[in-house]
Write a protein that holds these residues in place. Structure first.
Motif, mmCIF file in Angstrom:
data_model
loop_
_atom_site.group_PDB
_atom_site.id
_atom_site.type_symbol
_atom_site.label_atom_id
_atom_site.label_comp_id
_atom_site.label_asym_id
_atom_site.label_seq_id
_atom_site.Cartn_x
_atom_site.Cartn_y
_atom_site.Cartn_z
ATOM 1 N N GLN A 94 85.602 -27.457 -40.884
ATOM 2 C CA GLN A 94 86.572 -28.137 -40.036
ATOM 3 C C GLN A 94 87.352 -27.155 -39.171
ATOM 4 O OE1 GLN A 94 89.121 -30.925 -42.030
ATOM 5 N NE2 GLN A 94 87.420 -32.184 -42.787
ATOM 6 N N LEU A 95 87.490 -25.933 -39.652
ATOM 7 C CA LEU A 95 88.214 -24.907 -38.896
ATOM 8 C C LEU A 95 87.334 -24.178 -37.889
ATOM 9 C CD1 LEU A 95 90.273 -23.405 -41.871
ATOM 10 C CD2 LEU A 95 91.147 -24.852 -40.015
ATOM 11 N N GLY A 96 86.035 -24.550 -37.822
ATOM 12 C CA GLY A 96 85.124 -23.957 -36.842
ATOM 13 C C GLY A 96 84.488 -22.660 -37.272
ATOM 14 N N LEU A 97 84.600 -22.333 -38.574
ATOM 15 C CA LEU A 97 84.122 -21.036 -39.040
ATOM 16 C C LEU A 97 82.682 -21.070 -39.549
ATOM 17 C CD1 LEU A 97 85.862 -18.344 -39.290
ATOM 18 C CD2 LEU A 97 85.728 -18.701 -41.747
ATOM 19 N N LEU A 98 82.111 -22.255 -39.695
ATOM 20 C CA LEU A 98 80.759 -22.370 -40.246
ATOM 21 C C LEU A 98 79.760 -22.529 -39.110
ATOM 22 C CD1 LEU A 98 79.616 -22.428 -43.190
ATOM 23 C CD2 LEU A 98 79.448 -24.905 -42.922
ATOM 24 N N THR A 99 79.072 -21.443 -38.766
ATOM 25 C CA THR A 99 78.166 -21.412 -37.622
ATOM 26 C C THR A 99 76.922 -20.611 -37.987
ATOM 27 O OG1 THR A 99 78.863 -19.293 -36.629
ATOM 28 C CG2 THR A 99 80.261 -21.231 -36.208
ATOM 29 N N PRO A 100 75.930 -20.534 -37.078
ATOM 30 C CA PRO A 100 74.756 -19.690 -37.353
ATOM 31 C C PRO A 100 75.075 -18.206 -37.510
ATOM 32 C CG PRO A 100 74.265 -21.277 -35.629
ATOM 33 C CD PRO A 100 75.749 -21.348 -35.866
ATOM 34 N N GLN A 101 76.304 -17.798 -37.185
ATOM 35 C CA GLN A 101 76.695 -16.393 -37.345
ATOM 36 C C GLN A 101 77.459 -16.158 -38.642
ATOM 37 O OE1 GLN A 101 76.699 -14.830 -32.857
ATOM 38 N NE2 GLN A 101 78.718 -15.137 -33.731
ATOM 39 N N THR A 102 77.587 -17.215 -39.461
ATOM 40 C CA THR A 102 78.364 -17.101 -40.692
ATOM 41 C C THR A 102 77.472 -16.785 -41.875
ATOM 42 O OG1 THR A 102 79.898 -18.759 -39.814
ATOM 43 C CG2 THR A 102 80.063 -18.247 -42.155
ATOM 44 N N GLN A 103 77.892 -15.806 -42.655
ATOM 45 C CA GLN A 103 77.185 -15.396 -43.866
ATOM 46 C C GLN A 103 78.046 -15.768 -45.067
ATOM 47 O OE1 GLN A 103 76.800 -11.193 -43.084
ATOM 48 N NE2 GLN A 103 75.970 -11.602 -41.042
ATOM 49 N N CYS A 104 77.583 -16.768 -45.821
ATOM 50 C CA CYS A 104 78.337 -17.310 -46.951
ATOM 51 C C CYS A 104 77.902 -16.580 -48.224
ATOM 52 C CB CYS A 104 78.075 -18.809 -47.093
ATOM 53 S SG CYS A 104 78.373 -19.754 -45.584
ATOM 54 N N VAL A 105 78.795 -15.774 -48.765
ATOM 55 C CA VAL A 105 78.442 -14.915 -49.891
ATOM 56 C C VAL A 105 78.734 -15.611 -51.218
ATOM 57 C CG1 VAL A 105 78.827 -12.679 -50.984
ATOM 58 C CG2 VAL A 105 78.946 -12.882 -48.492
ATOM 59 N N HIS A 106 77.750 -15.629 -52.072
ATOM 60 C CA HIS A 106 77.766 -16.136 -53.456
ATOM 61 C C HIS A 106 77.234 -17.567 -53.540
ATOM 62 C CE1 HIS A 106 79.452 -12.494 -54.914
ATOM 63 N NE2 HIS A 106 80.574 -12.642 -54.252
ATOM 64 N N MET A 107 78.025 -18.574 -53.147
ATOM 65 C CA MET A 107 77.575 -19.977 -53.149
ATOM 66 C C MET A 107 76.920 -20.365 -54.479
ATOM 67 S SD MET A 107 78.692 -21.130 -50.293
ATOM 68 C CE MET A 107 77.980 -22.768 -50.337
ATOM 69 N N THR A 108 77.646 -20.132 -55.560
ATOM 70 C CA THR A 108 77.122 -20.513 -56.881
ATOM 71 C C THR A 108 77.396 -21.988 -57.194
ATOM 72 O OG1 THR A 108 79.124 -19.998 -58.145
ATOM 73 C CG2 THR A 108 77.599 -18.175 -57.699
ATOM 74 N N GLN A 109 78.301 -22.603 -56.432
ATOM 75 C CA GLN A 109 78.675 -24.000 -56.685
ATOM 76 C C GLN A 109 78.294 -24.822 -55.453
ATOM 77 O OE1 GLN A 109 80.075 -24.305 -59.816
ATOM 78 N NE2 GLN A 109 79.899 -22.056 -59.918
ATOM 79 N N ILE A 110 77.182 -25.540 -55.536
ATOM 80 C CA ILE A 110 76.676 -26.270 -54.375
ATOM 81 C C ILE A 110 76.321 -27.694 -54.768
ATOM 82 C CG2 ILE A 110 74.830 -26.397 -52.651
ATOM 83 C CD1 ILE A 110 74.638 -23.403 -52.664
#
Length: 441
Positions: free
Chosen positions: A246-262
């Motif tokens: 919602q804040l505009g931070l999730l894009t093709p340039q974003t690297q989401c580290v860990h993501m153990t809870q999906i």
């Protein structure tokens, strides 16, 4: 017969795994390098007919592949290796790591710790690493001196640290660093908001706007633990990934580290946004943070790359070990021994990492025109005999292999197990001195 062409380097290998084309293995072939780039991959006999190399390296007991891409770490924290083991994440951070950093982290600490980390990474096959830590200007200087390819994301947090007073100062310093390395062919500077729980909406939004304007990468710790997700729902009424979306931070340039809870909504957001997942299995296992569902992500066409995290929570930076752990863990979590395959595991540690960093046109596979970021592993150890499938050996039995050679853009970082751009004895002496200092205090 046409005259032979002069080239910088000719590497002859028993096996070559190029990563792309996928599932391909070349036997008794050579890689020709000129101007720091791959100009040909062809059989030994043809290579001898076509090229006159300045240097020829014969590796008839080796497998050659692209250099490994370590997509997440905190290089200088190598000086805190083993400092605070066997604690849950919250205790580890708040009672041990952050107090130690407050007491000791400065430019000298980061310089010496980064040298230690890069030496270890070269020895274990990494040729490109991503870093998120304080005093990133020191990380960049060391990486450049070592001729190591890197993505350096400057940290942003809502509170003061040894590197600055708060978000405005962090961002200002980071933008200055970005300008300094704007034209560098090995170093890329990006944004490193620490995590949704340590950075406010205002500053996350500002980072999103700046990163879009600059086409710069963003790396953020995300969904590392169940508690993080629960706290976000309680405070914001939404999961962390939904908030940064919602804040505009999730894009093709974003690297989401860990993501153990999906969950399914997280999967949908990842697919919709084109963001990348950086899986750090050994750190997550050691801190009991949870399991990243790699199989589900692959099924949803989300790019999954690998990182070691820092040596303070791993406790090594060995991407060979990381890719083996990632592959075995993914099979257990999915309940499917066929996913991921050996070649898919190797891809996570190479081309997928390059994609996450936006460097897939430059590195991550051995293809004509790409940079000559190459490693060689010796296979003569009795523990890896017999070899029926060299990709399987690399994915599941690489502890019996040793990295002997490494090149970045055609320049040697290690030859016959000897580092070429760093002084290993000096690095070890500095690490020992830091250990004594930290123990005394």
């Amino acid at each position: 017969m046409p005259a032979r062409k002069a080239v910088q380097l000719l590497i002859k290998a028993r096996w070559i795994i190029p990563i792309l084309p996928a599932e391909r293995v070349y036997q008794d072939c050579a890689i020709a390098v000129s101007g720091g780039r791959i100009v040909a991959i062809l059989p030994w006999e043809e290579a001898d007919k076509q090229f006159t190399p300045e240097q020829s390296v014969n590796l008839d007991q080796h497998v050659v592949m692209p250099g490994l891409v370590n997509c997440h770490g905190h290089a200088a924290m190598s000086l805190l290796r083993g400092f605070a083991d066997d604690y849950p994440l919250d205790t580890w951070l708040n009672q041990h790591i952050w107090p130690a950093e407050k007491a000791h982290v400065d430019g000298d600490f980061v310089r010496d710790g980064t040298e230690l980390a890069i030496a270890e990474m070269i020895r274990s096959g990494t040729t490109c690493f991503a870093d998120m830590y304080f005093f990133p200007e020191q990380v960049a200087k060391v990486a450049r001196r070592a001729h190591m390819r890197s993505q350096i994301t400057f940290p942003v947090l809502d509170f003061p640290t040894n590197w600055g007073e708060g978000p405005d100062e962090y961002i200002a310093k980071g933008l200055e660093l970005h300008d300094e390395y704007r034209a560098d062919d090995l170093i890329r500077i990006g944004f490193g908001p620490h995590a949704p729980y340590t950075v406010s909406d205002e500053h996350l939004q500002r980072i999103a706007v700046l990163a879009e304007e600059m086409q710069a990468p963003i790396q953020i710790h995300l969904h590392e633990t169940a508690q993080e997700v629960e706290d976000s729902i309680a405070k914001y009424g939404m999961r962390p990934i939904e908030r940064i979306h919602q804040l505009g931070l999730l894009t093709p340039q974003t690297q989401c580290v860990h993501m153990t809870q999906i969950d399914s909504t997280d999967l949908a957001l990842l697919t919709q946004s084109g963001a990348h997942v950086i899986h750090c299995p050994e750190s997550n296992l050691k801190l009991a943070s949870g399991f990243c569902p790699v199989g589900q992500l692959i099924d949803n066409n989300t790019n999954v790359a690998l990182g070691t995290d820092g040596a303070a929570s791993n406790n090594d930076l060995n991407m060979l070990g990381e890719l083996e752990t990632a592959g075995l863990l993914a099979k257990a979590v999915a309940g499917n021994p066929a996913q991921p395959s050996a070649h898919e595991i190797l891809a996570m540690a190479t081309i997928n990492g390059a994609k996450a960093m936006g460097l897939e046109g430059e590195i991550g596979s051995l293809e004509v025109g790409k940079a000559a970021d190459i490693i060689a592993l010796e296979t003569k150890h009795i523990g890896c005999r017999p070899i029926y499938d060299i990709a399987s050996t690399l994915a599941y039995n690489n502890r019996s292999l040793s990295v002997s050679h490494s090149w970045v853009a055609g320049r040697a970082l290690m030859l016959s197990s000897h580092l070429q751009t760093l002084n290993e004895r000096d690095i070890a002496d500095k690490a020992n001195a830091w250990s004594k200092k930290i123990n005394r205090e």
